[in-house]
Design a protein around this motif. Structure first.
Motif, mmCIF file in Angstrom:
data_model
loop_
_atom_site.group_PDB
_atom_site.id
_atom_site.type_symbol
_atom_site.label_atom_id
_atom_site.label_comp_id
_atom_site.label_asym_id
_atom_site.label_seq_id
_atom_site.Cartn_x
_atom_site.Cartn_y
_atom_site.Cartn_z
ATOM 1 N N ASN A 306 0.810 -1.214 0.000
ATOM 2 C CA ASN A 306 0.000 0.000 0.000
ATOM 3 C C ASN A 306 0.840 1.259 0.000
ATOM 4 O O ASN A 306 0.322 2.356 -0.191
ATOM 5 C CB ASN A 306 -0.929 0.010 1.220
ATOM 6 C CG ASN A 306 -0.163 0.148 2.525
ATOM 7 O OD1 ASN A 306 0.773 -0.597 2.777
ATOM 8 N ND2 ASN A 306 -0.566 1.105 3.358
ATOM 9 N N TYR A 307 2.128 1.127 0.198
ATOM 10 C CA TYR A 307 3.019 2.284 0.269
ATOM 11 C C TYR A 307 4.145 2.052 -0.734
ATOM 12 O O TYR A 307 4.928 1.122 -0.594
ATOM 13 C CB TYR A 307 3.563 2.432 1.686
ATOM 14 C CG TYR A 307 4.465 3.629 1.914
ATOM 15 C CD1 TYR A 307 4.059 4.903 1.559
ATOM 16 C CD2 TYR A 307 5.714 3.472 2.515
ATOM 17 C CE1 TYR A 307 4.882 5.994 1.790
ATOM 18 C CE2 TYR A 307 6.536 4.555 2.746
ATOM 19 C CZ TYR A 307 6.120 5.814 2.381
ATOM 20 O OH TYR A 307 6.927 6.890 2.604
ATOM 21 N N ASP A 347 8.071 0.104 2.345
ATOM 22 C CA ASP A 347 6.942 -0.626 2.908
ATOM 23 C C ASP A 347 7.507 -1.878 3.568
ATOM 24 O O ASP A 347 7.579 -2.953 2.980
ATOM 25 C CB ASP A 347 5.950 -0.997 1.802
ATOM 26 C CG ASP A 347 4.638 -1.534 2.360
ATOM 27 O OD1 ASP A 347 4.664 -2.118 3.453
ATOM 28 O OD2 ASP A 347 3.604 -1.385 1.695
ATOM 29 N N SER A 354 -1.344 -0.719 6.517
ATOM 30 C CA SER A 354 -0.405 0.208 7.156
ATOM 31 C C SER A 354 0.037 -0.378 8.488
ATOM 32 O O SER A 354 -0.565 -0.116 9.536
ATOM 33 C CB SER A 354 -1.062 1.576 7.356
ATOM 34 O OG SER A 354 -1.406 2.145 6.111
#
Length: 742
Positions: A306-307, A347, A354
């Motif tokens: 997600n990052y 990440d 997260s």
């Protein structure tokens, strides 16, 4: 052991195949005999400066492999990781949390973690200059004359933090004869690479020469990101953009030669590939997957982050080497300055949630200066090397991390640290020929080091040292410490005849003590003490059949005291302990064979046995209480029982076109990757191949494939309270390169 039947079958099949692939079969060679040089051919003698003076590799009592730069090009080697696979008991893998960080291992010892201030066990030298931190080591193999890998402690001549060995990279020098080369490469994942080198004399008098190399490589990532929470779904992970400029200048006259080497590099990567391993541990990532059934885990060729990870690094160095011949010997001076800077966004948890991330203002800065003087003198039956060395570096590190140690509990933290490190040493080593067959060597090094740490720890201490980001950091820890070490070495060598010799050596080595500048609590900062090793080695080096066959056999027994071990806790924090005593022993076999003028076979086999004698302070079961009895029965990390490699090269001609073929196989057995042995990686096998064509004297074309079978493997793995993580090795790379040279 499951890989070795395939290894022997592969060797037999490949030799049979190549013997019929190229013009001039073995049967024809037998008919022609030795007179025309077709069968057999002697192996070229390799000269090394491993003992600070020019010697043949086969004549020194050191386990060493020297790979010529042209061979690196022919095998289409992309980085040091591939070079490591060619050697027994050697792993030269990068670290994924902080890219360009070297987690190098030789004979079971190395760096396992991402603490920037942690001293390496494998010292990396570029053109004779020690790199003071593992950050920024894994960069490029651009325009190299050779790479040398020395196995075993090398502290007497190379100093601190070489308890496992040394990797030495040597750049090509400026030449007085003019030459020009340019190349272009393309490949899958949109690989495109351009490079050019020009060298030649400058002005009149044949005193000055220059060299300039420019290289750039760009490549898209090979792993698709499927995370629905990512900024751009489908973005590839593992993309790279590298630019290197290497100018150099050479001067000679009056018994003196000087070479100035400069380098400027830039590298941008989408960090990875890292993925969360769903192994049934019910960690935070697995709980989040269970709560979000609409978010599927990635397939084997995918990632779910997600990052978007990214790193930007740049480095510059200047190295001045001056060689001066004197009436009674030779004096060498090596003066160097280096800077490295890197910004990291990672990440860390490898998942679409997260849970653990290093945010994009995390940064590393390192600056170092060094000066070494080496004096070599010799007589009819002796040779002596003496030297003095000064080294000073500054490491700045700032970290901004975001964690979710438990579902719904989010923590954002900053830390900033500064480490000053100064080292001063003197050393001497001598070889004496007692008889024409017996040589004895002995030497010692004295080293004094001082480190000063200034540290604002992450906000789990009260009051928070960085309440509002880096600009508000207030130091919570300041300390300094000095270490002094004596590093002796002794060796005896028996030259059985002109083709073979036996040797035995005993040496001491040390890995510098220091401070953990990524620690959370004051008690974990340090200082921790120096790691010490006593190493015993016996070896046999030989050449047979008119030097057409070379066989080297080595046995080693290393005893470690105050062993530095990086322990990763459930909260992802790393502690460095001096709690262990361990023994690592093993055997290594290396062979080279030139059965025909156009055929060369190289093979290696490594076997290790490793165990702890004690490991105090390690909590094995996570109950907060050390388990010393259980701990000493654990396996050492990153210590595969077996490693093997096979490289086959053949050359020939079809009409006016020259052809060379190179096949490369490597096997590494599985090993544990954390101290409590809760996670590890499986055995893997890698195949690489390249075929080159040369015509019209100036043109060359090379087709290459790395990881030809697209083996899905992990080179490292980690376990924390939030998640189990695996770092995937590179996927298959296929490409072609065109080269023009004058």
């Amino acid at each position: 052991m499951s890989g070795f039947p395939q290894f022997s079958n592969l060797l037999c099949f490949t030799l049979l195949f190549i013997s019929h692939l190229l013009p001039g079969s073995a049967r024809a060679a037998d008919a022609r005999g030795v007179e025309d040089g077709s069968y057999p051919q002697p192996i070229e003698e390799i000269v090394t400066y491993a003992q600070k003076r020019a010697q043949a590799v086969q004549d020194i009592p050191v386990s060493i492999a020297a790979i010529d730069g042209s061979l690196l090009e022919q095998r289409a080697a992309e980085g040091l990781q591939q070079v490591g696979y060619w050697q027994p008991n050697v792993r030269l893998s990068p670290q994924t949390t902080v890219p360009h960080l070297a987690n190098f291992y030789i004979r079971g010892m190395g760096l396992n973690g991402s603490v920037i201030s942690d001293e390496p066990a494998v010292g990396v030298f570029v053109d004779g200059v020690y790199l003071g931190t593992s950050a920024g080591v894994v960069t490029d193999l651009v325009d190299l004359a050779s790479v040398e890998v020395m196995r075993g402690p090398q502290g007497t001549l190379y100093g601190h933090s070489t308890t496992a060995g040394v990797v030495s990279l040597h750049s090509r020098p400026p030449e007085f004869e003019p030459a020009l080369a340019a190349d272009v490469k393309i490949g899958n994942n949109n690989l495109r690479s351009l490079g050019a080198t020009v060298t030649g004399g400058l002005g009149r008098g044949n005193r000055w020469a220059g060299r300039l190399t420019v290289h750039t490589t760009r490549q898209d990532g090979s792993f698709r990101n499927i995370a629905p929470t990512a900024g751009s779904i489908g973005a590839d992970i593992g993309a790279a953009d590298l630019t290197v400029i290497k100018p150099s200048l050479r001067w000679r006259g009056g018994g003196t030669q000087a070479v100035l080497r400069l380098e400027d590099g830039r590298s941008t990567n989408t960090v990875g590939p890292r993925r969360a391993l769903l192994s049934g541990t019910d960690d935070v990532v697995e709980q989040l997957y269970a709560q979000h059934p609409d978010v599927p885990p990635p397939a084997e060729d995918e990632l779910s982050l997600n990052y978007t990870p990214r790193t930007d690094g740049d480095w510059q160095h200047a190295i001045l080497t001056v060689d001066h011949n004197l009436a009674n010997g030779a004096l060498k001076s090596v003066t160097a300055y280096r800077e490295y800077h890197q910004e990291v966004a990672s990440d860390v948890d490898g998942s679409p949630f997260s849970v653990f991330a290093l945010l994009d203002d995390t940064a590393i800065g390192q600056r170092q200066i060094s000066q070494e003087l080496v004096f070599n003198s010799s007589g009819s039956r002796w040779a002596t090397t003496t030297g003095a060395y000064f080294f000073k570096q500054n490491i700045d590190y700032q970290e901004h991390r975001f964690t979710q140690p438990a579902i719904g509990r989010f923590v954002e933290e900053w830390s900033a640290s500064d480490l000053q490190h100064t080292s001063l040493s003197v050393y001497a080593y001598s070889d004496v020929d007692i008889t024409n067959r017996l040589r004895v060597g002995a030497g010692v090094r004295y080293n004094r080091e001082r480190k000063e740490a200034d540290f604002a720890q992450r906000s789990r201490v009260s009051p928070a040292p960085c309440p509002d980001g880096f600009s508000s950091c207030v130091p919570t820890f300041q300390d300094s410490h000095t270490w002094r070490n004596w590093v002796p070495r002794a060796a005896v060598q028996w030259f059985v005849n002109d083709e073979s010799n036996l040797y035995a050596s005993v040496s001491r080595g040390f890995r510098s003590g220091g401070y953990n500048i990524r620690a959370v609590l004051p008690a974990a900062v340090g200082p921790y003490e120096a790691e010490n090793v006593t190493a015993y080695e016996v070896g046999y080096k030989s050449k047979w059949r008119r030097h057409a066959v070379s066989v080297n056999l080595t046995g080693f027994h290393n005893v470690y005291d105050d062993l530095q071990k990086t322990v990763i806790g459930d909260d992802g924090n790393q502690a460095i302990l001096n709690a262990a005593e361990a023994t690592i022993q093993g055997v290594e076999l290396e062979a080279e064979w030139r059965p025909l003028s156009y055929l060369t076979v190289n093979a290696s086999l490594g076997r290790m046995w490793a165990g702890y004698q004690s490991f105090d302070g390690l909590d094995v079961d996570g109950d907060g209480v050390p388990d010393p009895e259980r701990a000493k029965r654990l396996r050492l990390t990153d210590t595969p029982d077996w490693s093997a490699s096979l490289q086959i090269g053949a050359t020939g001609r079809v009409g006016e076109v020259g052809i060379d073929v190179h096949l490369d196989y490597a096997f590494t057995s599985g090993f544990m990757t954390n101290e409590v042995n809760s996670i590890g990686v499986s055995a893997h096998r890698l195949f690489n191949a390249s075929v080159g064509f040369r015509w019209a004297q100036h043109w060359g074309l090379r087709l290459f494939a790395r990881n030809l079978l697209d083996e899905a493997y992990y080179h490292s793995a980690f376990a924390t309270g939030c998640c189990d993580l695996g770092d995937r090795g590179p996927r298959r790379q296929i490409g072609a390169g065109l080269r023009y040279s004058l």
